[in-house]
Design an enzyme around this catalytic site. Structure first.
Site, PDB file in Angstrom:
ATOM      1  N   HIS A  57       0.842  -1.210   0.000  1.00 42.68           N
ATOM      2  CA  HIS A  57       0.000   0.000   0.000  1.00 42.68           C
ATOM      3  C   HIS A  57       0.871   1.252   0.000  1.00 42.68           C
ATOM      4  CE1 HIS A  57      -3.893   2.100   0.891  1.00 42.68           C
ATOM      5  NE2 HIS A  57      -3.009   3.063   1.104  1.00 42.68           N
ATOM      6  N   HIS A  59       1.543   5.398  -2.117  1.00 38.90           N
ATOM      7  CA  HIS A  59       1.057   6.461  -3.014  1.00 38.90           C
ATOM      8  C   HIS A  59       2.260   7.052  -3.745  1.00 38.90           C
ATOM      9  CE1 HIS A  59      -3.140   6.610  -1.527  1.00 38.90           C
ATOM     10  NE2 HIS A  59      -2.563   6.051  -0.481  1.00 38.90           N
ATOM     11  N   GLN A 152      -9.458   9.491  -5.347  1.00 42.97           N
ATOM     12  CA  GLN A 152      -9.161  10.188  -4.084  1.00 42.97           C
ATOM     13  C   GLN A 152     -10.312  11.077  -3.611  1.00 42.97           C
ATOM     14  OE1 GLN A 152      -5.769  10.930  -1.978  1.00 42.97           O
ATOM     15  NE2 GLN A 152      -7.705  11.097  -0.883  1.00 42.97           N
ATOM     16  N   HIS A 210      -9.228   1.745  -0.132  1.00 39.19           N
ATOM     17  CA  HIS A 210      -9.117   2.432   1.149  1.00 39.19           C
ATOM     18  C   HIS A 210     -10.462   2.233   1.828  1.00 39.19           C
ATOM     19  CE1 HIS A 210      -5.672   4.306  -0.707  1.00 39.19           C
ATOM     20  NE2 HIS A 210      -5.388   4.981   0.382  1.00 39.19           N
ATOM     21  N   GLU A 213     -10.987   4.496   6.683  1.00 40.88           N
ATOM     22  CA  GLU A 213      -9.802   5.160   7.252  1.00 40.88           C
ATOM     23  C   GLU A 213     -10.295   6.329   8.096  1.00 40.88           C
ATOM     24  OE1 GLU A 213      -6.889   6.684   4.533  1.00 40.88           O
ATOM     25  OE2 GLU A 213      -5.398   6.974   6.113  1.00 40.88           O
ATOM     26  N   ASP A 309       2.412   3.278   2.882  1.00 40.94           N
ATOM     27  CA  ASP A 309       1.378   4.272   2.560  1.00 40.94           C
ATOM     28  C   ASP A 309       1.984   5.573   2.052  1.00 40.94           C
ATOM     29  OD1 ASP A 309      -1.129   5.364   2.218  1.00 40.94           O
ATOM     30  OD2 ASP A 309      -1.649   5.453   4.338  1.00 40.94           O
ATOM     31  N   TRP A 315       0.688  13.847   3.677  1.00 44.19           N
ATOM     32  CA  TRP A 315       0.138  13.185   4.846  1.00 44.19           C
ATOM     33  C   TRP A 315       1.213  12.810   5.873  1.00 44.19           C
ATOM     34  CZ3 TRP A 315      -1.395  12.416  -0.180  1.00 44.19           C
ATOM     35  CH2 TRP A 315      -2.719  12.772  -0.475  1.00 44.19           C
TER      36      TRP A 315
HETATM   37 FE   FE2 Z   1      -3.395   5.156   1.291  1.00 39.65          FE
END
Ligand code: FE2
Length: 425
Positions: A57, A59, A152, A210, A213, A309, A315
């Site tokens: 996982h 991005h 997203q 996802h 979350e 991630d 993030w």
């Molecule tokens: Fe993610």
């Protein structure tokens, strides 16, 4: 004559003194104490030889963009999405590709040779999709890069969300993604799960969503995901990522949910570094840890893996592609401190992650790819404790990266001249 013979290795399952023989990029024999002529022979000196790390996982389209156009000050998921939204209009394919390629360099150096990356499909230009397909093409010789079509901004919430996602799949993106907890209502979230699973079933694709979350215990899209996986015959082909709401759910409800997830063949990927960072942000004290119920899912027979991630993106400002750092955080947050628990955390970034990703030819059996990492550690427990140095990284028999053994010289008089942090024999 063999191409490569690695001798005196310790394997993740605990076998010691093992030889691994390689011919034409594949493992031909794994046996104790083999001697045979080889173009190259490597003495592992009892250190741990593991199949490569796998990140199920990530991005890749956002990686290494930390601070662009500004830093996420609150540290929340929602401000991260807002910062990413501010950055998106300024993104260029070239800059995205260059950042992703740099990250892939880091990954190889860390022995991370398989990555599943979500790619934002929200913008009709599909710029991130085009860029990541180009990255996938360029890194194919050294990294298995899987791409997930990730809406997203919400596949139903954002205008054109379904069409953009379908076009991303048409362009060659491998897997169907989703973000049901970000849709406008619980009902819309559930509808998005149903729709996306039907798209995957129609196209013969895997699903990696996802899912929940959030710290909201009523966010129960994992239930719908498990139901749809079963209804559509997608058992073993669906993954729920994050599932952090499960941390806060009522125990009775979870006691019903866990067998449903196991029965549906849905796997779960927790992202310890990110979950511990992003979740619980609306709490005072006690402050929730936010990671899903990893040991309980494992005990129920669910395949659970750990993902990174984020690395230096809107993030999360930390990270270097080190899946041992991920496993290290995972075992702390889940309190998986038994020997069995620590080994399960090692599996969560190696064999279990490979299973989630449906990787072929992964492992130490004859016929598997000769892809492995020699660590400066004697076993998986020490590897996690030290976030061990990667001494050598091979892909299909080819050496991709190597680093000198690490040690610190000491001048203490009467004490050993060096330390490498290995536990006393
Ligand atoms: Fe993610």
């Amino acid at each position: 004559m063999l191409d490569l013979l690695i001798k005196n290795a310790t394997l993740p399952d605990g076998r010691t003194g093992m030889s691994v023989a390689v011919q034409a990029g594949r493992i031909v024999e794994v046996t104790p104490g083999l001697s045979a002529p080889a173009a190259e022979t490597v003495d592992a000196a009892g250190q741990l030889l593991t199949p490569p790390f796998c990140d199920p996982h990530f991005h890749m389209d956002a990686t290494l963009s930390y601070g662009l156009p500004r830093v996420n000050e609150s540290g929340t998921l929602l401000e991260g999405i807002a910062v990413w939204g501010e950055l998106k209009p300024t993104l260029t394919a070239d800059a995205m590709i260059e950042r992703a390629l740099t990250y892939c360099d880091w990954a190889v150096a860390k022995g991370l040779l398989a990555i599943r990356s979500h790619v934002d499909t929200s913008d009709p230009s599909l710029l991130p999709v085009q860029a990541m397909l180009e990255v996938k093409r360029r890194v194919t010789p050294y990294i298995d890069l899987q791409l997930v079509a990730f809406p997203q901004d919400g596949v139903l919430r954002a205008p054109g969300g379904v069409d953009n996602l379908q076009r991303a799949l048409d362009l060659g993106v491998d897997i169907v993604g989703g973000i049901p907890h970000f849709e406008r209502t619980m009902g819309e979230g559930a509808a998005s799960v149903k729709l996306l699973c039907e798209i995957a079933a129609d196209r013969g694709k895997l699903v990696d969503m996802h899912c929940d979350e959030t710290d909201d215990p009523m966010s129960r899209h994992i239930e719908t995901l498990a139901f749809e996986a079963q209804r559509l015959g997608l058992q073993g082909r669906v993954n729920g990522s994050h599932c952090t709401s499960m941390h806060s759910m009522d125990n009775y409800y979870v006691s019903k949910l866990l067998p449903l997830i196991a029965e549906s063949g849905v796997s779960v990927v927790a992202n310890p570094l990110i979950n511990i960072t992003l979740q619980g942000r609306h709490d005072t004290y006690p402050r929730r840890r936010g990671m899903t119920r990893v040991p309980e899912l494992m005990a129920a027979g669910v395949t659970v893996a750990f993902g990174h991630d984020c690395v230096m993106d809107p993030w999360y400002g930390m990270g270097s592609g080190d899946m041992l750092e991920v496993a290290h955080m995972g075992l702390h947050v889940a309190q998986m401190t038994s020997q069995q628990g620590i080994r399960a955390c090692f599996d969560a970034v190696t064999a279990s992650a490979a299973k989630v990703m449906h990787l072929q030819g992964y492992g130490f059996k004859p016929g598997c790819d000769a892809s492995f990492v020699l660590l400066q550690a004697r076993d998986p427990v020490e590897a996690i404790r030290l976030r061990a140095n990667r001494l050598k990284v091979w892909k299909k028999g080819k050496l991709l990266a190597q680093a000198p053994a690490m040690a610190t010289q000491l001048s203490l008089g009467g004490r050993p001249p060096r330390v490498d942090f290995g536990a006393p024999a």
